[in-house]
Write a protein that holds these residues in place. Structure first.
Motif, mmCIF file in Angstrom:
data_model
loop_
_atom_site.group_PDB
_atom_site.id
_atom_site.type_symbol
_atom_site.label_atom_id
_atom_site.label_comp_id
_atom_site.label_asym_id
_atom_site.label_seq_id
_atom_site.Cartn_x
_atom_site.Cartn_y
_atom_site.Cartn_z
ATOM 1 N N GLU A 56 0.828 -1.206 0.000
ATOM 2 C CA GLU A 56 0.000 0.000 0.000
ATOM 3 C C GLU A 56 0.861 1.254 0.000
ATOM 4 O O GLU A 56 2.072 1.166 0.086
ATOM 5 C CB GLU A 56 -0.944 -0.003 1.209
ATOM 6 N N LYS A 57 0.212 2.381 -0.086
ATOM 7 C CA LYS A 57 0.869 3.695 -0.051
ATOM 8 C C LYS A 57 1.952 3.816 -1.115
ATOM 9 O O LYS A 57 3.045 4.314 -0.878
ATOM 10 C CB LYS A 57 1.443 3.987 1.331
ATOM 11 N N GLU A 58 1.644 3.349 -2.319
ATOM 12 C CA GLU A 58 2.619 3.350 -3.404
ATOM 13 C C GLU A 58 2.940 4.755 -3.893
ATOM 14 O O GLU A 58 2.061 5.594 -3.998
ATOM 15 C CB GLU A 58 2.080 2.565 -4.601
ATOM 16 N N LYS A 59 4.203 4.944 -4.184
ATOM 17 C CA LYS A 59 4.683 6.116 -4.909
ATOM 18 C C LYS A 59 5.509 5.555 -6.061
ATOM 19 O O LYS A 59 6.693 5.277 -5.919
ATOM 20 C CB LYS A 59 5.512 7.028 -4.003
ATOM 21 N N TYR A 63 8.496 3.823 -3.973
ATOM 22 C CA TYR A 63 8.202 3.517 -2.564
ATOM 23 C C TYR A 63 6.907 2.733 -2.429
ATOM 24 O O TYR A 63 5.956 2.961 -3.169
ATOM 25 C CB TYR A 63 8.055 4.816 -1.771
ATOM 26 N N PHE A 64 6.870 1.799 -1.476
ATOM 27 C CA PHE A 64 5.619 1.248 -0.990
ATOM 28 C C PHE A 64 5.802 0.702 0.415
ATOM 29 O O PHE A 64 6.898 0.425 0.866
ATOM 30 C CB PHE A 64 4.980 0.210 -1.928
ATOM 31 N N HIS A 65 4.680 0.606 1.093
ATOM 32 C CA HIS A 65 4.609 0.087 2.455
ATOM 33 C C HIS A 65 4.056 -1.332 2.358
ATOM 34 O O HIS A 65 3.120 -1.579 1.614
ATOM 35 C CB HIS A 65 3.689 0.982 3.292
ATOM 36 N N GLU A 80 5.925 -5.159 9.364
ATOM 37 C CA GLU A 80 5.730 -4.014 8.487
ATOM 38 C C GLU A 80 7.074 -3.644 7.903
ATOM 39 O O GLU A 80 8.096 -3.762 8.566
ATOM 40 C CB GLU A 80 5.170 -2.820 9.259
ATOM 41 N N GLU A 82 9.003 -0.803 4.906
ATOM 42 C CA GLU A 82 8.972 0.259 3.903
ATOM 43 C C GLU A 82 10.076 -0.053 2.915
ATOM 44 O O GLU A 82 11.210 -0.303 3.325
ATOM 45 C CB GLU A 82 9.191 1.622 4.547
#
Length: 146
Positions: A56-59, A63-65, A80, A82
């Motif tokens: 999730e929280k892709e850039k 980046y992703f989480h 978790e 990053e």
């Protein structure tokens, strides 16, 4: 390897399933959500784990989480991470910040193993991932279906 290629394959269910050690199955159930079954062997302890992996929280493509939740007879694991991808001298650099919590019978054995081998496990996964990516790229160049 260029970042956009790594980004493509780091989320491919076939590539990921083949790169995860002792993975019995790995299936994408929805966008960014995967279900897996893996076998964990820690010395004399052996157990199958049902794992949920969420990206999730892709850039895109940097980046992703990632969250990972798993359960087996020996305990549970929740983690978790990053993941950061950046360009570095014509190739891609991958940086990871991760935290894991292991409970149950697994926690005592895992603590000993993780203290000495976590980095080796992560290194082995990414070596396998790179091998899978290269294999897929080779097949594409040869005109074969991946």
């Amino acid at each position: 390897m260029p970042r956009k290629i790594i980004w493509k394959y780091i989320k491919d269910e076939k590539v990921l399933g083949n790169a995860i050690p002792s993975c019995r199955s790995f299936v994408q159930t929805s966008t960014g959500l995967y279900q897996a079954e893996i076998e964990i062997i820690l010395g004399p302890l052996k157990d199958g784990f049902a794992i949920e992996v969420k990206l999730e929280k892709e850039k895109i493509p940097s980046y992703f989480h990632l969250t990972l939740k798993g359960k087996g007879n020996l305990g549970e694991v929740n983690s978790e991470a990053e993941l950061f991808l950046s360009d570095h001298q014509g190739s891609t650099q991958l940086s990871i910040q991760a935290e894991a919590n292991v409970t149950g019978t697994l926690s005592g054995a895992a603590e000993r193993v993780l203290n000495g081998g976590a980095n080796k496990g992560i290194e082995k996964f990414f070596q396998s991932l790179e091998k899978e990516m290269k294999k897929n790229l080779y097949l594409l160049r040869k005109g074969r279906k991946v």
